[in-house]
Design an enzyme around this catalytic site. Structure first.
Site, PDB file in Angstrom:
ATOM      1  N   VAL A 165       6.837   3.882   4.579  1.00 43.85           N
ATOM      2  CA  VAL A 165       7.451   4.430   3.717  1.00 43.85           C
ATOM      3  C   VAL A 165       7.060   5.506   4.402  1.00 43.85           C
ATOM      4  O   VAL A 165       5.861   6.447   4.577  1.00 43.85           O
ATOM      5  CB  VAL A 165       7.478   4.185   2.423  1.00 43.85           C
ATOM      6  CG1 VAL A 165       7.984   5.826   1.167  1.00 43.85           C
ATOM      7  CG2 VAL A 165       7.771   3.004   1.738  1.00 43.85           C
ATOM      8  N   GLU A 206      -1.082  -5.277  -1.573  1.00 45.81           N
ATOM      9  CA  GLU A 206      -0.648  -6.737  -0.034  1.00 45.81           C
ATOM     10  C   GLU A 206       0.256  -7.138  -0.868  1.00 45.81           C
ATOM     11  O   GLU A 206       0.540  -7.992  -1.544  1.00 45.81           O
ATOM     12  CB  GLU A 206      -2.361  -7.460   0.247  1.00 45.81           C
ATOM     13  CG  GLU A 206      -3.682  -6.457   0.928  1.00 45.81           C
ATOM     14  CD  GLU A 206      -3.629  -6.254   2.418  1.00 45.81           C
ATOM     15  OE1 GLU A 206      -2.860  -6.475   3.094  1.00 45.81           O
ATOM     16  OE2 GLU A 206      -3.785  -4.516   2.462  1.00 45.81           O
TER      17      GLU A 206
END
Length: 693
Positions: free
Chosen positions: A246, A630
């Protein structure tokens, strides 16, 4: 005759699917081989077959989540599920998401429309064959169409990532990821290495990842994507791969309007809003539908909304003339050379994300990708907040080209990296400089400690083996300790306070990791929150603040050692109250817990300089669990044959009762990875089930 409600719903679903157009019902030939981790390996005779199989697998592994997302993308969620969905529907309807999706679908080449239809047909086929496997509440959304698939992708990319509802309406929206690509010159084997490592929320949602293997004539793509997308956003094959992080490209602008005389001011004159009547249906507790009228307003900037704070804002989104984002990802995965890949990237149809690439031929690329408006002046702070909407001087009409965007290709350093930070230190030594780009392109800094950790993990070794690549990915070292802990311990040693001395002794003995058995990690975390703020990113208390001349080695030191020691005492008291002691093992409190699985956790907050990211929930009943961090991981060496390891932390299915909701947590807890089975021969050795179609 009486039928139980679920049977009635199933019968209605079967009837609706039977009545669907023949094109939606067509089932190309192929098969899905599910491995023992629930990963679908799809083999199709052509592109449409592959999409069909992927749609079928999507419904099987994530049907309840995805079908609800499709209902939301239609702007009919309140009709299906009641008042809690009203605000979602208003956002979709006001921004014209579903209507635009229809237009975008029509603009796609016939071949890609057929692919979207096939993906939808695969979902419909699963629902028809296994209606009992789907939540009765979502069955009413069927049949799915290619437009629904397009609408979901459009909503996710343009109105979750680029222009999230929360940002327009006064909230926040954040996400994260890690990415590395290492060139042969820095790889010990002489082979390119690639890491894909997105971080997003763990709760099932539109941001949940789905691992899959797609195979057909000229098609080989292994990787992951957000559930409901018909293409892989993180993909590799024997020759190349790409991943995303992102980047927060400011592809949308929120304008604050000044109201006057029933309209709004622009260049000193009152302009009337454009208005349009619309409505939405809201399901009531008794099952009836109430129609709620809507008056949609828009200004020259875009759709208009009234926020909770009373401000009137209009949102303008770049890229609404570009329907090809899904197709671009698909074509990226089919590219045959770096030149081919670059030509595809120049389409600039994907509206956001850093994209990192590596291939067998030795090329790597970091691209600060996105559809970014051009402005005459201003920086990220100006264009990322509320922008004055009463002057046409702020009304952008053009966007930057691919050539304008920051990028690094095959740098002398031998690697590129990104951890959501601005593009300027995508390799070290720096290959691009912020001064050469508009100030609104991206912030100049500061650079996060996670990004600095990433840079050191890649830059410091002369050569990197694949095994070392994996070890470096798994590092749980807290970089923040290198910057402050020695000075904190030295200052604490001057104290006579037994609480301070006890806390200092724990931190001195600590291995400076957030591994499960680490004693001292929880105490340091409590101190770091006081020293650097609740998100660990305030550098005001460091002796040397972040310095763009030393971007991967600052901030450092204690500005006020006495204050830092006082914070240590307070942190020790907090740790005792929260955890029962100041040296409680990290994994006793931090747990990987889903369903019946409950294992010691590891990994920590990225802003403390941990690369193996895990964002933990507030403490509840003496433990905390992941809320973010994660998720999908793949590590590939482009050798012959390739080496590929990976993990889907929370498992590859969200369907209730699935064996694959938490079956990979043991790997996560033990800091190990699965071999990714990329050939049919490997898959057949680890076969769970086979679905012909």
């Amino acid at each position: 005759m009486y039928f139980p409600r679920n049977l009635m719903i199933a019968a209605a679903l079967a009837a609706s699917l039977a009545a669907a157009p023949a094109a939606v019902q067509a089932a190309p030939k192929g098969e899905i081989l599910y491995d023992t981790y629930g990963v679908p390996h799809i083999y199709g005779k052509d592109e449409a077959s592959v999409f069909y199989g992927f749609g079928y697998a999507t419904a099987q592994n994530h049907g309840d989540v995805v079908v609800k997302l499709y209902g939301q993308a239609r702007g009919r969620a309140a009709e299906y599920w009641g008042p809690a969905e009203v605000e979602s529907d208003k956002w979709v309807i006001a921004n014209g998401i579903y209507e635009r999706a229809k237009a975008w679908y029509a603009q796609e080449p016939a071949s890609f429309r057929a692919n979207l239809d096939a993906f939808a047909a695969g979902m419909n086929a699963y629902a028809k064959a296994h209606p009992e496997k789907l939540d009765p509440a979502v069955r009413q959304v069927f049949p799915i169409t290619g437009v629904d698939v397009m609408a979901h992708g459009h909503r996710l990319m343009n109105y979750v990532y680029v222009a999230p509802q929360a940002r327009t309406m006064g909230g926040n929206a954040d996400a994260g990821s890690n990415a590395w690509a290492v060139m042969p010159r820095k790889s010990a084997s002489g082979n390119t290495l690639l890491l894909a490592n997105p971080h997003l929320p763990w709760a099932p949602s539109q941001l949940t990842y789905f691992e899959a293997d797609l195979n057909g004539p000229g098609i080989k793509m292994y990787g992951a994507t957000q559930v409901g997308l018909p293409v892989l956003r993180f993909a590799f094959n024997d020759r190349m791969g790409f991943t995303n992080t992102v980047n927060g490209v400011l592809g949308a602008t929120n304008y604050e309007l000044k109201l006057a005389d029933g309209g709004y001011l622009l260049d000193g004159k009152v302009r009337a809003f454009e208005t349009k009547a619309a409505s939405l249906k809201v399901k009531q507790p008794d099952g009836t539908l109430r129609t709620e009228p809507l008056e949609l307003r828009s200004s020259v900037h875009g759709p208009v909304f009234t926020r909770a704070d009373g401000k009137t804002v209009a949102v303008r989104v770049a890229g609404l003339d570009r329907p090809g984002g899904l197709r671009q990802y698909w074509d990226m995965g089919k590219s045959k050379s770096f030149a081919d890949y670059q030509a595809i990237m120049k389409r600039l149809q994907v509206p956001s994300f850093n994209i990192v690439y590596g291939d067998r031929e030795g090329h790597v690329q970091y691209l600060y990708n996105g559809i970014l408006p051009k402005h005459a002046d201003g920086d990220v702070a100006k264009w990322g907040g509320l922008v004055a909407g009463d002057t046409s001087a702020t009304l952008w009409t053009d966007t930057h080209s691919y050539e304008d965007l920051p990028k690094v290709i095959d740098p002398p350093s031998g690697y590129v990296q990104n951890t959501n930070d601005p593009p300027w230190v995508s390799t070290w030594p720096q290959a691009i400089q912020a001064k050469d780009y508009p100030a609104y392109m991206a912030n100049k800094g500061p650079m996060s400690l996670r990004a600095q950790q990433s840079s050191h993990l890649m830059a410091d070794p002369a050569k990197i083996t694949f095994d070392d690549f994996v070890v470096r990915k798994l590092t749980n070292h807290v970089l923040m300790t290198d910057r402050v802990l020695d000075e904190l311990l030295a200052a604490a040693a001057q104290s006579a306070d037994p609480e301070i001395l006890e806390a200092a002794a724990v931190l001195k003995a600590w291995d400076r990791t957030v591994d499960a058995d680490a004693k001292g990690a929880l105490l340091f975390e409590a101190w770091a929150r006081k020293f650097a703020g609740p998100t660990y990113n305030n550098d005001a208390n460091y002796r040397v603040r972040w310095d763009p001349a030393k971007p991967i080695d600052t901030p450092v030191g204690l500005k006020d050692p006495t204050q830092a020691v006082a914070m240590l005492k307070a942190a020790a008291q907090e740790a005792k109250a929260s955890y029962g002691s100041i040296d409680r093992p990290f994994g006793e409190v931090s747990r990987f817990a889903l369903g019946k699985v409950d294992l010691p956790g590891n990994g920590g907050f990225g802003n403390t300089g941990v690369f193996h990211v895990m964002t933990w929930s507030p403490l509840k009943d003496g433990k905390r669990t992941p809320v973010h961090g994660e998720t999908w991981v793949s590590m590939v060496e482009f050798s012959t044959p390739i080496k590929a390891l990976g993990l889907m932390s929370y498992g590859n299915s969200t369907q209730p009762g699935s064996l694959h909701r938490s079956d990979q947590l043991e790997h996560l807890s033990k800091k190990t990875y699965r071999t990714l089975w990329t050939t049919r021969a490997e898959v057949e050795k680890h076969l769970e089930s086979k679905v012909p179609f």
